[in-house]
Write a protein that holds these residues in place. Structure first.
Motif, PDB file in Angstrom:
ATOM      1  N   ILE A  72     -58.335   9.770  31.171  1.00 52.57           N
ATOM      2  CA  ILE A  72     -57.077   9.794  31.913  1.00 52.57           C
ATOM      3  C   ILE A  72     -57.088   8.718  32.996  1.00 52.57           C
ATOM      4  O   ILE A  72     -56.090   8.011  33.207  1.00 52.57           O
ATOM      5  CB  ILE A  72     -56.833  11.187  32.526  1.00 52.57           C
ATOM      6  N   GLU A  73     -58.196   8.575  33.703  1.00 52.01           N
ATOM      7  CA  GLU A  73     -58.291   7.554  34.743  1.00 52.01           C
ATOM      8  C   GLU A  73     -58.122   6.155  34.158  1.00 52.01           C
ATOM      9  O   GLU A  73     -57.447   5.301  34.742  1.00 52.01           O
ATOM     10  CB  GLU A  73     -59.633   7.673  35.461  1.00 52.01           C
ATOM     11  N   ARG A  74     -58.719   5.916  32.998  1.00 52.72           N
ATOM     12  CA  ARG A  74     -58.608   4.591  32.365  1.00 52.72           C
ATOM     13  C   ARG A  74     -57.185   4.321  31.889  1.00 52.72           C
ATOM     14  O   ARG A  74     -56.681   3.196  32.018  1.00 52.72           O
ATOM     15  CB  ARG A  74     -59.609   4.487  31.206  1.00 52.72           C
ATOM     16  N   VAL A  75     -56.523   5.340  31.354  1.00 55.20           N
ATOM     17  CA  VAL A  75     -55.145   5.156  30.900  1.00 55.20           C
ATOM     18  C   VAL A  75     -54.224   4.906  32.094  1.00 55.20           C
ATOM     19  O   VAL A  75     -53.325   4.055  32.035  1.00 55.20           O
ATOM     20  CB  VAL A  75     -54.662   6.383  30.099  1.00 55.20           C
ATOM     21  N   LEU A  76     -54.460   5.624  33.188  1.00 53.53           N
ATOM     22  CA  LEU A  76     -53.651   5.405  34.388  1.00 53.53           C
ATOM     23  C   LEU A  76     -53.855   3.989  34.929  1.00 53.53           C
ATOM     24  O   LEU A  76     -52.896   3.333  35.360  1.00 53.53           O
ATOM     25  CB  LEU A  76     -53.995   6.441  35.449  1.00 53.53           C
ATOM     26  N   GLU A  77     -55.088   3.505  34.891  1.00 50.47           N
ATOM     27  CA  GLU A  77     -55.356   2.119  35.311  1.00 50.47           C
ATOM     28  C   GLU A  77     -54.597   1.137  34.433  1.00 50.47           C
ATOM     29  O   GLU A  77     -54.058   0.139  34.921  1.00 50.47           O
ATOM     30  CB  GLU A  77     -56.859   1.836  35.257  1.00 50.47           C
ATOM     31  N   TRP A  78     -54.548   1.422  33.125  1.00 51.02           N
ATOM     32  CA  TRP A  78     -53.812   0.538  32.206  1.00 51.02           C
ATOM     33  C   TRP A  78     -52.328   0.541  32.533  1.00 51.02           C
ATOM     34  O   TRP A  78     -51.682  -0.508  32.535  1.00 51.02           O
ATOM     35  CB  TRP A  78     -54.042   1.000  30.765  1.00 51.02           C
ATOM     36  N   GLU A  80     -50.958   1.133  35.436  1.00 55.09           N
ATOM     37  CA  GLU A  80     -50.766   0.419  36.696  1.00 55.09           C
ATOM     38  C   GLU A  80     -50.871  -1.092  36.504  1.00 55.09           C
ATOM     39  O   GLU A  80     -50.103  -1.860  37.097  1.00 55.09           O
ATOM     40  CB  GLU A  80     -51.787   0.882  37.724  1.00 55.09           C
ATOM     41  N   ASP A  81     -51.820  -1.536  35.676  1.00 55.88           N
ATOM     42  CA  ASP A  81     -52.083  -2.965  35.521  1.00 55.88           C
ATOM     43  C   ASP A  81     -51.149  -3.653  34.523  1.00 55.88           C
ATOM     44  O   ASP A  81     -50.815  -4.835  34.691  1.00 55.88           O
ATOM     45  CB  ASP A  81     -53.536  -3.197  35.080  1.00 55.88           C
ATOM     46  N   GLU A  82     -50.738  -2.920  33.484  1.00 58.52           N
ATOM     47  CA  GLU A  82     -50.037  -3.571  32.383  1.00 58.52           C
ATOM     48  C   GLU A  82     -48.590  -3.102  32.184  1.00 58.52           C
ATOM     49  O   GLU A  82     -47.828  -3.775  31.485  1.00 58.52           O
ATOM     50  CB  GLU A  82     -50.807  -3.344  31.069  1.00 58.52           C
ATOM     51  N   VAL A  83     -48.217  -1.985  32.748  1.00 58.85           N
ATOM     52  CA  VAL A  83     -46.917  -1.408  32.427  1.00 58.85           C
ATOM     53  C   VAL A  83     -45.996  -1.307  33.643  1.00 58.85           C
ATOM     54  O   VAL A  83     -44.862  -1.791  33.618  1.00 58.85           O
ATOM     55  CB  VAL A  83     -47.081  -0.007  31.778  1.00 58.85           C
ATOM     56  N   ALA A  84     -46.470  -0.659  34.690  1.00 61.73           N
ATOM     57  CA  ALA A  84     -45.605  -0.322  35.828  1.00 61.73           C
ATOM     58  C   ALA A  84     -45.141  -1.567  36.584  1.00 61.73           C
ATOM     59  O   ALA A  84     -45.944  -2.453  36.891  1.00 61.73           O
ATOM     60  CB  ALA A  84     -46.341   0.612  36.785  1.00 61.73           C
ATOM     61  N   GLN A  97     -45.539  -5.989  40.110  1.00 60.53           N
ATOM     62  CA  GLN A  97     -46.446  -4.864  39.945  1.00 60.53           C
ATOM     63  C   GLN A  97     -46.624  -4.156  41.284  1.00 60.53           C
ATOM     64  O   GLN A  97     -46.643  -4.803  42.334  1.00 60.53           O
ATOM     65  CB  GLN A  97     -47.805  -5.334  39.440  1.00 60.53           C
ATOM     66  N   PRO A  98     -46.771  -2.843  41.283  1.00 60.98           N
ATOM     67  CA  PRO A  98     -47.033  -2.132  42.541  1.00 60.98           C
ATOM     68  C   PRO A  98     -48.429  -2.478  43.043  1.00 60.98           C
ATOM     69  O   PRO A  98     -49.418  -2.079  42.412  1.00 60.98           O
ATOM     70  CB  PRO A  98     -46.917  -0.649  42.145  1.00 60.98           C
ATOM     71  N   PRO A  99     -48.555  -3.231  44.141  1.00 65.54           N
ATOM     72  CA  PRO A  99     -49.872  -3.703  44.573  1.00 65.54           C
ATOM     73  C   PRO A  99     -50.834  -2.587  44.950  1.00 65.54           C
ATOM     74  O   PRO A  99     -52.050  -2.734  44.805  1.00 65.54           O
ATOM     75  CB  PRO A  99     -49.546  -4.577  45.789  1.00 65.54           C
ATOM     76  N   GLY A 100     -50.301  -1.470  45.402  1.00 64.03           N
ATOM     77  CA  GLY A 100     -51.170  -0.352  45.771  1.00 64.03           C
ATOM     78  C   GLY A 100     -51.322   0.683  44.683  1.00 64.03           C
ATOM     79  O   GLY A 100     -51.859   1.761  44.915  1.00 64.03           O
ATOM     80  N   GLY A 101     -50.836   0.371  43.481  1.00 67.80           N
ATOM     81  CA  GLY A 101     -50.911   1.321  42.386  1.00 67.80           C
ATOM     82  C   GLY A 101     -49.760   2.318  42.423  1.00 67.80           C
ATOM     83  O   GLY A 101     -48.777   2.141  43.138  1.00 67.80           O
ATOM     84  N   LEU A 102     -49.894   3.369  41.655  1.00 67.96           N
ATOM     85  CA  LEU A 102     -48.863   4.389  41.542  1.00 67.96           C
ATOM     86  C   LEU A 102     -49.222   5.629  42.359  1.00 67.96           C
ATOM     87  O   LEU A 102     -50.395   5.891  42.622  1.00 67.96           O
ATOM     88  CB  LEU A 102     -48.681   4.796  40.077  1.00 67.96           C
ATOM     89  N   VAL A 103     -48.203   6.369  42.741  1.00 67.30           N
ATOM     90  CA  VAL A 103     -48.393   7.660  43.404  1.00 67.30           C
ATOM     91  C   VAL A 103     -48.312   8.739  42.328  1.00 67.30           C
ATOM     92  O   VAL A 103     -47.308   8.829  41.610  1.00 67.30           O
ATOM     93  CB  VAL A 103     -47.329   7.900  44.490  1.00 67.30           C
ATOM     94  N   ALA A 104     -49.354   9.523  42.200  1.00 61.45           N
ATOM     95  CA  ALA A 104     -49.404  10.498  41.105  1.00 61.45           C
ATOM     96  C   ALA A 104     -50.006  11.816  41.583  1.00 61.45           C
ATOM     97  O   ALA A 104     -50.797  11.849  42.529  1.00 61.45           O
ATOM     98  CB  ALA A 104     -50.211   9.949  39.937  1.00 61.45           C
ATOM     99  N   ALA A 105     -49.612  12.883  40.921  1.00 70.54           N
ATOM    100  CA  ALA A 105     -50.214  14.200  41.130  1.00 70.54           C
ATOM    101  C   ALA A 105     -50.596  14.748  39.758  1.00 70.54           C
ATOM    102  O   ALA A 105     -49.836  14.613  38.799  1.00 70.54           O
ATOM    103  CB  ALA A 105     -49.242  15.145  41.826  1.00 70.54           C
ATOM    104  N   ARG A 106     -51.781  15.343  39.680  1.00 65.83           N
ATOM    105  CA  ARG A 106     -52.278  15.805  38.382  1.00 65.83           C
ATOM    106  C   ARG A 106     -52.590  17.297  38.436  1.00 65.83           C
ATOM    107  O   ARG A 106     -53.160  17.779  39.404  1.00 65.83           O
ATOM    108  CB  ARG A 106     -53.526  15.008  37.984  1.00 65.83           C
ATOM    109  N   LEU A 123     -49.603  14.794  34.369  1.00 61.48           N
ATOM    110  CA  LEU A 123     -49.677  13.743  35.370  1.00 61.48           C
ATOM    111  C   LEU A 123     -48.267  13.380  35.797  1.00 61.48           C
ATOM    112  O   LEU A 123     -47.493  12.826  35.023  1.00 61.48           O
ATOM    113  CB  LEU A 123     -50.385  12.509  34.794  1.00 61.48           C
ATOM    114  N   LEU A 124     -47.903  13.748  37.017  1.00 58.27           N
ATOM    115  CA  LEU A 124     -46.576  13.459  37.548  1.00 58.27           C
ATOM    116  C   LEU A 124     -46.617  12.140  38.301  1.00 58.27           C
ATOM    117  O   LEU A 124     -47.339  12.000  39.283  1.00 58.27           O
ATOM    118  CB  LEU A 124     -46.109  14.577  38.475  1.00 58.27           C
ATOM    119  N   LEU A 125     -45.846  11.171  37.822  1.00 56.62           N
ATOM    120  CA  LEU A 125     -45.806   9.846  38.435  1.00 56.62           C
ATOM    121  C   LEU A 125     -44.530   9.708  39.263  1.00 56.62           C
ATOM    122  O   LEU A 125     -43.433   9.916  38.760  1.00 56.62           O
ATOM    123  CB  LEU A 125     -45.830   8.753  37.357  1.00 56.62           C
TER     124      LEU A 125
END
Length: 224
Positions: A72-78, A80-84, A97-106, A123-125
């Motif tokens: 899950i962590e690797r998919v979320l990184e993908w 953040e890096d390739e999609v969002a 791209q969001p420089p600080g990544g995404l805000v998520a709750a799991r 995973l709520l984004l």
């Protein structure tokens, strides 16, 4: 659950869908149409992986849950890096791209609605991301939805590979629907046991059959 629905309900409205038994909110936010999250669900890619988790010993469950967590962590990184991307400017013509990544709750669940054992995470984004200028912008949700299948496929591939390597297992193709691409399952698990896990599919099929037999075409009356 629809993110827009979640963001526009009061805490009390959400206690039943999320099975909350004790809700005592002391400070709440006003309903907002702009902070609606999207819901990604990550579960065992094949019935055989959660059969192993449900019926295996403690060590087996630990291996599968650890692989599930890391994947899950690797998919979320993908994502953040390739999609969002954050849209801004008139009609959202600028995208970064969001420089600080995404805000998520799991949230982790251990069974399905039917009560069957099913390890899975929600995973709520948030659809808001922090831009480089310090302002909050809107995540392009259409892009997220367009890549849902890709994210699911990436999760399936990564978690199966890690579990196979850790436990010395192998996968094999299995045809679920004739004419469709086969799915990969762990080798050595009987088809009957896999079908035993498909309760939700059976429920849907039974419901459709009931609707087909209980719904009759409207009658027509010929005027004299």
């Amino acid at each position: 659950m629809c993110g827009r629905y979640t963001s526009t309900r009061s805490p009390e409205d959400l206690t039943r869908p999320f099975q909350v038994t004790d809700c005592r909110p002391e400070e709440t936010l006003a309903p907002s149409w702009n902070m609606a999250p999207t819901d990604e669900v990550y579960t065992g890619p094949q019935p055989t992986i959660y059969l192993l988790w449900a019926l295996g010993d403690e060590e087996t469950r630990w291996v599968i849950e650890a692989a599930h967590e890391r994947t899950i962590e690797r998919v979320l990184e993908w994502i953040e890096d390739e999609v969002a991307v954050i849209r801004y400017g008139k009609d959202g013509i600028y995208r970064v791209q969001p420089p600080g990544g995404l805000v998520a709750a799991r949230f982790r669940h251990y069974e399905a609605r039917s009560g069957m054992p099913l390890l899975h995470d929600h995973l709520l984004l948030s659809v808001k991301g922090l831009r480089l200028d310090g302002k909050w912008g809107s995540i392009h949700t259409l892009v997220l939805h367009e890549n849902t299948v890709a994210a699911s496929a990436l999760y399936n591939e990564l978690v199966a590979a890690e579990v196979c390597e850790a436990m010395g297992l192998a996968t094999e193709p299995r045809t679920v629907t004739p004419g469709h691409r086969p799915v990969m399952e762990f080798a050595g698990v009987s088809h009957e046991l896999i079908r035993w896990t498909s309760r939700r599919s059976d429920q849907i099929a039974a419901c459709l059959e009931h609707l087909e037999h209980s719904t009759s075409p409207p009658s027509t009356t010929t005027a004299s």
